[in-house]
Design an enzyme around this catalytic site. Structure first.
Site, mmCIF file in Angstrom:
data_model
loop_
_atom_site.group_PDB
_atom_site.id
_atom_site.type_symbol
_atom_site.label_atom_id
_atom_site.label_comp_id
_atom_site.label_asym_id
_atom_site.label_seq_id
_atom_site.Cartn_x
_atom_site.Cartn_y
_atom_site.Cartn_z
ATOM 1 N N ASP A 109 52.512 95.777 100.311
ATOM 2 C CA ASP A 109 52.436 97.116 99.731
ATOM 3 C C ASP A 109 53.137 97.223 98.381
ATOM 4 O OD1 ASP A 109 50.998 98.146 101.882
ATOM 5 O OD2 ASP A 109 52.805 98.565 103.025
ATOM 6 N N ARG A 114 56.400 106.826 110.269
ATOM 7 C CA ARG A 114 55.116 106.221 110.616
ATOM 8 C C ARG A 114 54.720 106.743 111.996
ATOM 9 N NH1 ARG A 114 55.356 99.849 108.785
ATOM 10 N NH2 ARG A 114 56.463 100.123 106.823
ATOM 11 N N TRP A 122 48.079 93.915 102.122
ATOM 12 C CA TRP A 122 49.147 93.570 103.067
ATOM 13 C C TRP A 122 50.486 93.775 102.412
ATOM 14 C CZ3 TRP A 122 53.302 90.250 102.942
ATOM 15 C CH2 TRP A 122 54.056 90.147 104.120
ATOM 16 N N GLY A 172 55.709 93.123 112.388
ATOM 17 C CA GLY A 172 54.605 92.163 112.443
ATOM 18 C C GLY A 172 55.067 90.763 112.751
ATOM 19 N N ARG A 195 46.641 98.085 110.014
ATOM 20 C CA ARG A 195 46.736 96.627 109.916
ATOM 21 C C ARG A 195 47.758 96.078 110.911
ATOM 22 N NH1 ARG A 195 49.991 97.498 104.571
ATOM 23 N NH2 ARG A 195 48.123 97.002 103.367
ATOM 24 N N ASP A 196 48.873 96.797 111.098
ATOM 25 C CA ASP A 196 49.904 96.335 112.020
ATOM 26 C C ASP A 196 49.385 96.277 113.449
ATOM 27 O OD1 ASP A 196 51.830 96.084 110.029
ATOM 28 O OD2 ASP A 196 52.555 98.121 110.280
ATOM 29 N N LYS A 201 63.722 91.769 101.557
ATOM 30 C CA LYS A 201 62.360 92.262 101.772
ATOM 31 C C LYS A 201 61.369 91.554 100.852
ATOM 32 C CE LYS A 201 61.614 96.608 102.878
ATOM 33 N NZ LYS A 201 61.165 96.741 104.271
ATOM 34 N N GLU A 202 60.479 92.317 100.194
ATOM 35 C CA GLU A 202 59.422 91.672 99.416
ATOM 36 C C GLU A 202 59.919 91.036 98.121
ATOM 37 O OE1 GLU A 202 57.075 94.871 101.744
ATOM 38 O OE2 GLU A 202 59.083 94.650 100.889
ATOM 39 N N ARG A 242 55.133 100.944 114.786
ATOM 40 C CA ARG A 242 56.344 101.061 113.959
ATOM 41 C C ARG A 242 56.823 102.509 113.992
ATOM 42 N NH1 ARG A 242 54.113 97.104 114.781
ATOM 43 N NH2 ARG A 242 53.597 95.372 113.386
#
Length: 797
Positions: A488, A357, A486, A705, A363-364, A631-632, A347
């Site tokens: 964030d 980043r 996972w 991801g 994790r990615d 997004k989240e 990323r």
């Protein structure tokens, strides 16, 4: 609305309208010399790092988003009219200017027709080299002679550290020098400082670039941005191009650029070609030898052929033909290519990722391996070894690995409260995938250091990953979410419990037991199964809400993701991972996936959760910082879409799985690109859900991801072509309407041609399999029975 089409034969996406809803981009080069280029020739270049090695400048989030770039300007010296070969930056009226962009595998070709002149510019980085080619072909399609001048333009960073270059101007505006010497442009930052011979991107080192012209006499040059553009102007109307002659400026401070001028006289129907070489290194010591070896049109063509052959051979690991041509375009070209690019750059560098980043997110990068094990197995192993050496001795992980600076055994581990709970649990997806692809069982026995101190076999690293989570549990005996699980955005408190991680641990214990059996370590297998049984009982005692699984439990005891909590009542990850892990009972699996369908499914993909967060305290659920439906915060987080597909196929729901897949498949939006807006050939991070006013808009393309899981879920769960240690299993789960499909798979040096027939219109179930005319007892193609070329017929039923 449609802006282009897939050319699967050439393995290209062809953009026929340059005014795309956003800049549609591609990647050039390698992890040593990388570049981003758009359909209008915008973008930038970087050496090893998009943050510390950016030698070609881009201003992020500007208008347009992709300027400056790699431009060719053409000027008619008789009329004074000028234009760019790409539609932008000059932007001639589209009723007069025709443009086509062909994005291929690590190359891009942009052609245009305007005022009786056809032009074609191709950009690529030769394999293994630290320079790039720009090749320009100009043809006079008019009926009169034409006198033209061609000008190049790119803008160099004064400091290759992007933060320094764009922010610390009181320093960086006074360090750059440029000149023409011995036929090459010399661009030098910090000329009095020593070079960086090892390429470690250390601070306070001299950085050098060179640029050369082939195919025409050099009619002029400029190395000063201000001299080329002029005052109070921009890239659409450079003063030098307007005047028709370079000024031969030698930059000394301020800002540098790369401009070379070639004058061309063309008779009717005549074509001329010129070639630009732009590279890293001292112009005398590196540029001149490179120019002597590679500085010809013939050599450039040879290098382009080699480049295409190299990339296309990787993509040929799997080719398919199904009833869905858009799906085929993704599987045969763009999904594996997107996976390879994401694997390479994590990323770290795109039109959105601006160096925040700088390295490989832990994790990615482990998940990224899933998208490339079949195409580049050797590189997959190298990446796994790198990431394993980023695990600390306590079982957690460094959040970011910088390959160019990583020191296994000498790294300072994160503080206890900084560890994330999911990082090393992705071992249990990525490492078995590599072993299944290659048969490299001995990989589990390789000894590798931890990041901080000590060492263990790969199998030992797996044990430590599980112990890390089993040693950190909350009041209900479930794994703690720690700094992040996972997601964030969720902050449960240090002892808050994550059900998602609990399912990951359950999955990991299953895998660990199987590997222990394989390695002849029965005590380890017993330990893992006992731990799994205990964890499963705790999950069942605490986490089932009647129709779906909860989200998580805060360290204050608050339960999230339940019908009793107003916001975020249903969380996608815990539903689908209950199935993937095997922790859900058959009844629970059906119920929770039905809840997903009823509460989270949209025409554009599965929402991460619903309803949105608007009142929950932000110190618990930071998703509330985002707008609802993005997004989240009840958005469609595309990373998770493949998990939803996998879960549905595991229950045999082929129609629903494929409905979900097409909802987030980029190519499905090719003829309605105004909805998605991002490139219709690559995945993106997030899509606006139906809680947002512009549902279907998609953002942050290329590096996500979503990329590996989209390819993995399609190839191994929809098509069901799944490598295992002992062979290749064929277990499709397809739409009932498909009469079948065909595929060719490269597997451990063998070629397997597969024909799947579905005479009864089922979604799942294999009735018979024949391998080279001989029936098999089940749907596994044993590796020992595979010839060099194999023909397989699978009948579903």
């Amino acid at each position: 609305m449609q802006y282009g089409y897939f050319d699967d034969t050439a393995k290209e996406y062809v953009i026929t309208r340059p005014n795309t809803p956003s800049s549609w981009s591609n990647y050039l080069g390698s992890t040593q010399y990388g570049a981003v280029i758009t359909n209008n020739a915008g973008g930038y270049g970087f050496y090893k790092s998009g943050a510390q090695g950016r030698f070609m400048r881009l201003r992020f989030n500007s208008i347009p988003i992709d300027q400056p770039g790699r431009y060719f300007y053409l000027r008619d010296q008789d009329s004074g009219d000028f234009w760019s070969v790409s539609w932008q930056p000059v932007g001639k009226p589209l009723e007069q200017f025709k443009s086509t962009c062909r994005h291929g595998t690590a190359y891009t070709t942009i052609s245009s027709e305007y005022s009786g002149i056809r032009a074609e510019a191709s950009y690529f980085v030769p394999l293994g080299q630290l320079f790039e080619y720009w090749r320009l072909k100009v043809t006079n399609t008019s009926e009169r002679p034409r006198t033209l001048s061609a000008f190049t333009y790119c803008e160099f960073s004064n400091d290759w550290n992007t933060q320094q270059d764009l922010v610390n101007l009181q320093y960086t505006l006074f360090i750059t020098r440029g000149e023409l010497r011995n036929g090459l442009l010399h661009i030098i930052s910090n000329p009095h400082m020593p070079l960086d011979p090892n390429g470690n991107l250390d601070n306070d080192r001299s950085r050098r670039l060179w640029m050369a012209l082939v195919g025409a006499p050099l009619a002029g040059y400029d190395t000063s941005r201000e001299a080329f553009l002029g005052g109070y102007r921009s890239y659409d109307k450079p003063l030098v191009v307007e005047n028709g002659q370079c000024t031969n400026s030698n930059v000394y401070g301020d800002n540098s650029c790369g401009t070379l001028q070639a004058d061309l006289i063309l008779q009717p129907g005549e074509s001329r070609e010129i070639l630009i070489l732009l590279g890293i290194g001292d112009a005398d010591r590196v540029g001149q030898p490179t120019f002597q070896e590679y500085g010809s049109l013939e050599r450039a063509e040879q290098e382009l052929v080699k480049l295409k052959e190299n990339w296309h051979s990787k993509l040929n690991a799997l080719t398919v033909k199904t009833p869905d041509a858009q799906f085929d375009s993704m599987m045969n070209v763009w999904a594996p290519y997107n996976s390879l690019i994401t694997f390479a750059w994590s990323r770290a560098a795109s039109l959105v990722y601006n160096g925040e980043r700088d390295g490989l997110g832990y994790r990615d990068s482990l998940q990224d391996v899933l998208g490339v094990t079949s195409t580049i197995p050797a590189e997959s192993r190298q990446r796994l070894e790198l990431m394993l050496t980023g695990q600390t001795a306590c079982g957690g992980a460094m959040p970011l690995i910088k390959p160019f600076a990583h020191r296994p055994g000498q790294e300072t581990p994160p503080e206890a409260e900084e560890f994330r709970s999911d990082d090393c649990l992705w071992f249990f997806n990525a490492i078995p995938a590599y072993v299944a692809e290659t048969g490299d069982v001995d990989f589990y026995n390789k000894t590798l250091p931890y990041a901080d101190h000590g060492e263990a076999t790969v199998f030992g690293h797996l044990r430590r990953a599980l112990e890390f989570n089993l040693e950190r549990t909350g009041r209900n005996g479930l794994p703690c979410g720690l700094a992040a699980d996972w997601n964030d955005c969720i902050k449960l408190g240090y002892y808050g419990e994550s059900l998602f991680v609990a399912f990951q641990v359950y999955f990991g214990l299953n895998i660990y037991a199987e590997v222990a059996d394989l390695l002849g370590q029965p005590a380890e297998a017993v330990w893992a199964r006992e731990q799994r049984e205990t964890l499963g009982q705790r999950i069942q005692k605490t986490c089932w809400d009647g129709e779906w699984f909860i989200w998580a439990i805060g360290d204050d005891g608050t339960v999230y993701g339940t019908k009793d909590y107003e916001e975020g009542q249903v969380y996608l990850n815990t539903q689908v991972w209950s199935v993937i892990s095997g922790a859900a009972s058959p009844e629970q699996a059906e119920k929770c996936l039905q809840t997903v369908n009823q509460r989270l499914a949209t025409p554009y993909g599965l929402m991460l959760s619903a309803p949105p967060f608007e009142k929950t305290p932000f110190n618990v659920m930071r998703a509330v910082l985002f707008l609802s439906g993005i997004k989240e915060n009840a958005g469609i987080f595309n990373h998770t879409q493949g998990w939803g597909v996998m879960a549905e196929t595991m229950l045999g729901h082929g129609d629903r799985a494929y409905e979900y897949y097409r909802a987030f498949m980029p190519a499905a939006y090719n003829d309605r690109a105004e909805i998605r807006q991002s490139e219709p050939y690559v995945q993106a991070q997030t899509t606006y859900s139906t809680f947002a006013p512009r549902a279907g808009n998609t953002r942050t393309s290329w590096l996500s991801g979503a990329v590996p899981w989209a390819y993995y879920s399609a190839t191994q769960y929809i098509l069901g072509i799944r490598p295992e240690l002992n062979g290749l299993r064929i277990d499709p789960c397809i739409p009932a309407a498909w009469p079948g499909f065909s595929a060719t798979r490269r597997f451990r040096g063998k070629t397997v041609e597969i024909e799947v027939q579905n005479p009864k219109g089922v979604c799942k179930g294999v009735k018979s399999v024949t391998l080279n005319g001989s029936p098999l007892p089940d749907n596994l193609l044993p590796v020992e029975l595979l010839a060099d070329l194999n023909k397989v017929v699978v009948v579903m039923g």
